[in-house]
Scaffold this motif. Structure first.
Motif, PDB file in Angstrom:
ATOM      1  N   LEU A  76     -62.648  50.918 -29.051  1.00  0.00           N
ATOM      2  CA  LEU A  76     -63.370  50.767 -28.119  1.00  0.00           C
ATOM      3  C   LEU A  76     -63.815  49.443 -27.624  1.00  0.00           C
ATOM      4  O   LEU A  76     -64.314  48.638 -28.398  1.00  0.00           O
ATOM      5  CB  LEU A  76     -64.558  51.667 -27.701  1.00  0.00           C
ATOM      6  N   GLY A  77     -63.666  48.770 -26.457  1.00  0.00           N
ATOM      7  CA  GLY A  77     -64.068  47.370 -26.113  1.00  0.00           C
ATOM      8  C   GLY A  77     -65.672  47.339 -25.924  1.00  0.00           C
ATOM      9  O   GLY A  77     -66.467  48.403 -25.768  1.00  0.00           O
ATOM     10  N   PRO A  78     -66.241  46.403 -25.816  1.00  0.00           N
ATOM     11  CA  PRO A  78     -67.708  45.996 -25.589  1.00  0.00           C
ATOM     12  C   PRO A  78     -68.220  46.819 -24.319  1.00  0.00           C
ATOM     13  O   PRO A  78     -67.556  46.763 -23.252  1.00  0.00           O
ATOM     14  CB  PRO A  78     -67.883  44.580 -25.469  1.00  0.00           C
ATOM     15  N   GLY A  79     -69.209  47.499 -24.473  1.00  0.00           N
ATOM     16  CA  GLY A  79     -69.868  48.251 -23.471  1.00  0.00           C
ATOM     17  C   GLY A  79     -69.184  49.549 -22.961  1.00  0.00           C
ATOM     18  O   GLY A  79     -69.595  49.866 -21.904  1.00  0.00           O
ATOM     19  N   THR A  80     -68.302  50.091 -23.522  1.00  0.00           N
ATOM     20  CA  THR A  80     -67.445  51.082 -23.202  1.00  0.00           C
ATOM     21  C   THR A  80     -68.258  52.467 -23.615  1.00  0.00           C
ATOM     22  O   THR A  80     -68.638  52.697 -24.850  1.00  0.00           O
ATOM     23  CB  THR A  80     -66.173  51.100 -23.686  1.00  0.00           C
ATOM     24  N   THR A  81     -68.619  53.321 -22.756  1.00  0.00           N
ATOM     25  CA  THR A  81     -69.261  54.354 -22.867  1.00  0.00           C
ATOM     26  C   THR A  81     -68.528  55.712 -22.482  1.00  0.00           C
ATOM     27  O   THR A  81     -67.326  55.546 -21.686  1.00  0.00           O
ATOM     28  CB  THR A  81     -70.412  54.655 -22.352  1.00  0.00           C
ATOM     29  N   GLY A  82     -68.767  56.910 -22.927  1.00  0.00           N
ATOM     30  CA  GLY A  82     -68.136  58.076 -22.530  1.00  0.00           C
ATOM     31  C   GLY A  82     -67.098  58.585 -23.403  1.00  0.00           C
ATOM     32  O   GLY A  82     -66.286  59.571 -23.171  1.00  0.00           O
ATOM     33  N   PHE A  83     -66.608  57.669 -24.499  1.00  0.00           N
ATOM     34  CA  PHE A  83     -65.394  57.943 -25.278  1.00  0.00           C
ATOM     35  C   PHE A  83     -65.846  57.669 -26.670  1.00  0.00           C
ATOM     36  O   PHE A  83     -66.613  56.713 -26.840  1.00  0.00           O
ATOM     37  CB  PHE A  83     -64.305  57.207 -24.905  1.00  0.00           C
ATOM     38  N   ALA A  84     -64.988  58.196 -27.645  1.00  0.00           N
ATOM     39  CA  ALA A  84     -65.201  57.963 -28.937  1.00  0.00           C
ATOM     40  C   ALA A  84     -63.920  57.716 -29.628  1.00  0.00           C
ATOM     41  O   ALA A  84     -62.956  58.241 -29.271  1.00  0.00           O
ATOM     42  CB  ALA A  84     -66.161  58.759 -29.694  1.00  0.00           C
ATOM     43  N   VAL A  85     -63.889  56.676 -30.890  1.00  0.00           N
ATOM     44  CA  VAL A  85     -62.625  56.852 -31.632  1.00  0.00           C
ATOM     45  C   VAL A  85     -62.456  58.368 -31.953  1.00  0.00           C
ATOM     46  O   VAL A  85     -63.151  59.137 -32.535  1.00  0.00           O
ATOM     47  CB  VAL A  85     -62.782  55.968 -32.826  1.00  0.00           C
ATOM     48  N   GLY A  86     -60.927  58.611 -31.925  1.00  0.00           N
ATOM     49  CA  GLY A  86     -60.442  59.988 -32.035  1.00  0.00           C
ATOM     50  C   GLY A  86     -60.125  60.627 -31.095  1.00  0.00           C
ATOM     51  O   GLY A  86     -59.570  61.669 -31.005  1.00  0.00           O
ATOM     52  N   ASP A  87     -60.839  60.398 -29.844  1.00  0.00           N
ATOM     53  CA  ASP A  87     -60.736  61.213 -28.504  1.00  0.00           C
ATOM     54  C   ASP A  87     -59.215  61.203 -28.030  1.00  0.00           C
ATOM     55  O   ASP A  87     -58.595  60.017 -28.242  1.00  0.00           O
ATOM     56  CB  ASP A  87     -61.649  60.675 -27.540  1.00  0.00           C
ATOM     57  N   ALA A  88     -58.710  62.488 -27.545  1.00  0.00           N
ATOM     58  CA  ALA A  88     -57.458  62.366 -26.841  1.00  0.00           C
ATOM     59  C   ALA A  88     -57.790  62.273 -25.470  1.00  0.00           C
ATOM     60  O   ALA A  88     -58.671  62.822 -24.764  1.00  0.00           O
ATOM     61  CB  ALA A  88     -56.940  63.776 -27.151  1.00  0.00           C
ATOM     62  N   ALA A 109     -60.025  56.882 -17.043  1.00  0.00           N
ATOM     63  CA  ALA A 109     -59.194  57.503 -18.080  1.00  0.00           C
ATOM     64  C   ALA A 109     -60.117  59.075 -18.162  1.00  0.00           C
ATOM     65  O   ALA A 109     -61.251  59.048 -17.625  1.00  0.00           O
ATOM     66  CB  ALA A 109     -59.424  56.812 -19.394  1.00  0.00           C
ATOM     67  N   VAL A 110     -59.465  60.000 -18.576  1.00  0.00           N
ATOM     68  CA  VAL A 110     -60.157  61.158 -18.707  1.00  0.00           C
ATOM     69  C   VAL A 110     -59.626  61.838 -20.031  1.00  0.00           C
ATOM     70  O   VAL A 110     -58.956  61.444 -20.681  1.00  0.00           O
ATOM     71  CB  VAL A 110     -59.689  62.077 -17.748  1.00  0.00           C
ATOM     72  N   HIS A 111     -60.609  62.915 -20.570  1.00  0.00           N
ATOM     73  CA  HIS A 111     -60.386  63.507 -21.786  1.00  0.00           C
ATOM     74  C   HIS A 111     -58.965  64.492 -21.797  1.00  0.00           C
ATOM     75  O   HIS A 111     -59.214  65.301 -20.693  1.00  0.00           O
ATOM     76  CB  HIS A 111     -61.530  64.313 -22.373  1.00  0.00           C
ATOM     77  N   LYS A 112     -58.360  64.647 -22.799  1.00  0.00           N
ATOM     78  CA  LYS A 112     -57.461  65.717 -22.759  1.00  0.00           C
ATOM     79  C   LYS A 112     -57.807  66.811 -23.445  1.00  0.00           C
ATOM     80  O   LYS A 112     -58.074  66.602 -24.636  1.00  0.00           O
ATOM     81  CB  LYS A 112     -56.119  65.057 -23.515  1.00  0.00           C
ATOM     82  N   PRO A 113     -57.794  68.178 -22.834  1.00  0.00           N
ATOM     83  CA  PRO A 113     -58.176  69.390 -23.535  1.00  0.00           C
ATOM     84  C   PRO A 113     -57.141  69.752 -24.573  1.00  0.00           C
ATOM     85  O   PRO A 113     -55.955  69.531 -24.442  1.00  0.00           O
ATOM     86  CB  PRO A 113     -58.246  70.227 -22.429  1.00  0.00           C
ATOM     87  N   PRO A 114     -57.413  70.429 -25.639  1.00  0.00           N
ATOM     88  CA  PRO A 114     -56.437  70.808 -26.538  1.00  0.00           C
ATOM     89  C   PRO A 114     -55.440  71.849 -25.816  1.00  0.00           C
ATOM     90  O   PRO A 114     -54.412  71.615 -26.418  1.00  0.00           O
ATOM     91  CB  PRO A 114     -57.440  71.559 -27.551  1.00  0.00           C
ATOM     92  N   GLU A 115     -55.688  72.420 -24.663  1.00  0.00           N
ATOM     93  CA  GLU A 115     -54.785  73.491 -24.150  1.00  0.00           C
ATOM     94  C   GLU A 115     -53.630  72.713 -23.451  1.00  0.00           C
ATOM     95  O   GLU A 115     -52.539  73.170 -23.353  1.00  0.00           O
ATOM     96  CB  GLU A 115     -55.489  74.354 -23.366  1.00  0.00           C
ATOM     97  N   VAL A 116     -53.840  71.310 -23.323  1.00  0.00           N
ATOM     98  CA  VAL A 116     -52.938  70.318 -22.606  1.00  0.00           C
ATOM     99  C   VAL A 116     -52.070  69.634 -23.732  1.00  0.00           C
ATOM    100  O   VAL A 116     -52.842  68.846 -24.243  1.00  0.00           O
ATOM    101  CB  VAL A 116     -53.596  69.497 -21.357  1.00  0.00           C
ATOM    102  N   SER A 117     -50.852  69.741 -23.612  1.00  0.00           N
ATOM    103  CA  SER A 117     -49.948  69.095 -24.508  1.00  0.00           C
ATOM    104  C   SER A 117     -49.737  67.797 -24.249  1.00  0.00           C
ATOM    105  O   SER A 117     -50.244  67.391 -23.165  1.00  0.00           O
ATOM    106  CB  SER A 117     -48.357  69.829 -24.421  1.00  0.00           C
ATOM    107  N   TRP A 118     -49.441  66.825 -25.166  1.00  0.00           N
ATOM    108  CA  TRP A 118     -49.291  65.366 -25.049  1.00  0.00           C
ATOM    109  C   TRP A 118     -48.272  65.039 -23.909  1.00  0.00           C
ATOM    110  O   TRP A 118     -48.383  64.221 -23.125  1.00  0.00           O
ATOM    111  CB  TRP A 118     -48.922  64.810 -26.278  1.00  0.00           C
TER     112      TRP A 118
END
Length: 325
Positions: A76-88, A109-118
Motif C-alpha cells: 500500500l502507498g502512503p496514506g492508503t486506507t480501506g485495504f490491507a496486504v492480502g486483500d483480493a 478499487a473494490v474488494h473481490k468477494p470469494p464467490e466471484v472468480s478472478w
C-alpha cells in the motif's frame, strides 16, 4: 523482473511486445497488486493504434495495455486506507493490466468477494460497469423497450442482463453467427448489417424507448432515428457523434459505487459477465487479435501466471512469436 505486454510506439499489431519492467512502487492512495487476471477491451487496441477520443488523456509511451485488472494487494502507498496486504481487489489500473504487477487507485478499487472468480472480476471494471452505468443513465421504466447495438460484446451482455432483470424488453443487434448466444440472454435478436432499422421495427412494432449504442457510425445514425426522445440515446462508441444527434455518451464508469453494485450482482448470481475466452498471458497477442477482429462474443480475459512461475522474457517472446504475431 516482472513481465508486461504493451507497445513503445503507436501502430498495428506489429508494435506489441512483451517487456521486462521494474515492479511499480505505490504512491499516495495507491495499491500494488499481483495481477491474477486482466480484461481485454476494444479500447486497448484503439489506444495502441493512436486513437484518442476528445477529452481522453494522452497515452505516454511506452505503455502497458489493459484497463481492467483483478489481483492480490501486496503493498500500500502512503496514506492508503480501506485495504490491507492480502486483500483480493479489482479496478482500473494506473499502469496497465497486462502485467504481473500493476497499481490501482484505492479510491476506485473494490474488494473481490470469494464467490466471484478472478476471471469474472477482471471483466467488470470497464465492460460490466459501462453496461450497468448506461442502464442507470437511460433510466427506462419497467415495460419499456431497449435496443442495444453490438449486444454480444462485454458491455452489451451486462446491459442486456440487467435490463431483462429490470423487466425491460430488450432488442439486440449482432452478427448472425451470434444469434444463439444473444437469445440465451433473453434478448430479441436482430441481425446487424444493411436494413437494420427495418428488422428492428419488425421485432418491435411498437417502437423502442431507449437505445444503447455500442457500434457508432451508420448504425448509431440509423437507430437514433427510431427514437422520438433523443435524450434516451446513449453511446459507448461515438461520444461526439451521439451528442450531435441529441443523445449523450455513456457517463464515467470509474466509480466505485457502480463497480461495487456490479460486483454484488455477480456475487448474488444475478449477472454473468459471460467470460467466454480465457487466454494465458503468454498468448496475449491472440487475445488482443480476437477482440480487435470484432468476432468475439462475451468477454475475453487474460489469466496471469503466479509471480513465482519462473518464466523468462525470452521464453515468453518465443511463445509470442509462435502465436503468429
Amino acid at each position: 523482473m516482472p513481465l508486461a505486454y504493451g507497445y513503445d510506439r503507436f501502430g498495428g499489431a506489429e508494435v506489441e511486445r512483451f517487456a521486462d519492467l521494474p515492479q511499480p512502487t505505490p504512491g499516495t492512495g495507491q495499491l500494488l497488486i499481483a495481477v491474477r487476471a486482466a480484461g481485454v477491451n476494444p479500447v486497448d487496441w484503439k489506444r495502441r493504434s493512436g486513437r484518442r477520443p476528445a477529452g481522453a488523456p494522452v497515452v505516454e509511451l511506452p505503455a502497458v495495455m489493459g484497463g481492467e485488472a483483478a489481483g492480490e494487494v501486496i503493498a500500500l502507498g502512503p496514506g492508503t486506507t480501506g485495504f490491507a496486504v492480502g486483500d483480493a481487489v479489482l479496478g482500473g489500473p494506473l499502469t496497465g493490466g497486462y502485467a504481473q504487477y500493476t497499481l490501482l487507485p484505492a479510491r476506485a478499487a473494490v474488494h473481490k468477494p470469494p464467490e466471484v472468480s478472478w476471471t469474472d472480476a477482471a471483466a467488470l471494471p470497464i465492460a460490466a460497469a459501462t453496461g450497468y452505468g448506461a442502464l442507470r443513465q437511460l433510466g427506462l421504466p419497467k415495460g419499456a423497450t431497449l435496443l442495444v447495438t453490438g449486444v454480444a460484446g462485454g458491455v452489451g451482455v451486462t446491459a442486456a442482463q440487467v435490463a431483462v432483470g429490470s423487466r425491460l424488453t430488450v432488442v439486440g443487434s449482432a452478427a448472425p453467427a451470434k444469434r444463439e448466444f444473444v437469445e440465451a440472454l433473453g434478448v430479441r435478436f436482430v441481425a446487424s448489417g444493411h436494413g437494420l432499422a427495418a428488422r428492428i421495427r419488425a421485432v418491435a412494432p411498437q417502437g423502442v424507448d431507449g437505445v444503447l449504442d455500442l457500434v457508432g457510425g451508420e448504425v448509431l445514425e440509423e437507430t437514433a432515428a427510431l427514437l422520438t426522445d433523443r435524450t434516451k440515446l446513449v453511446s459507448g462508441a461515438a461520444r461526439e457523434a451521439v451528442a450531435a444527434l441529441g443523445g449523450a455518451p455513456v457517463g464515467p464508469v470509474r466509480d466505485p459505487a457502480l463497480l461495487g453494485a456490479v460486483v454484488e450482482l455477480v456475487r448474488s448470481g444475478a449477472l454473468d459477465p459471460k467470460v467466454t475466452r480465457v487466454v494465458p498471458f503468454e498468448q496475449a497477442a491472440l487475445a488482443v487479435r480476437a477482440v480487435e477482429g470484432g468476432h468475439s462474443q462475451g468477454k475475453t480475459v487474460l489469466e496471469m501466471p503466479h509471480p513465482g512461475a519462473g518464466l523468462t522474457p525470452n521464453a515468453w517472446t518465443a511463445e509470442w512469436r509462435r502465436a503468429g504475431t
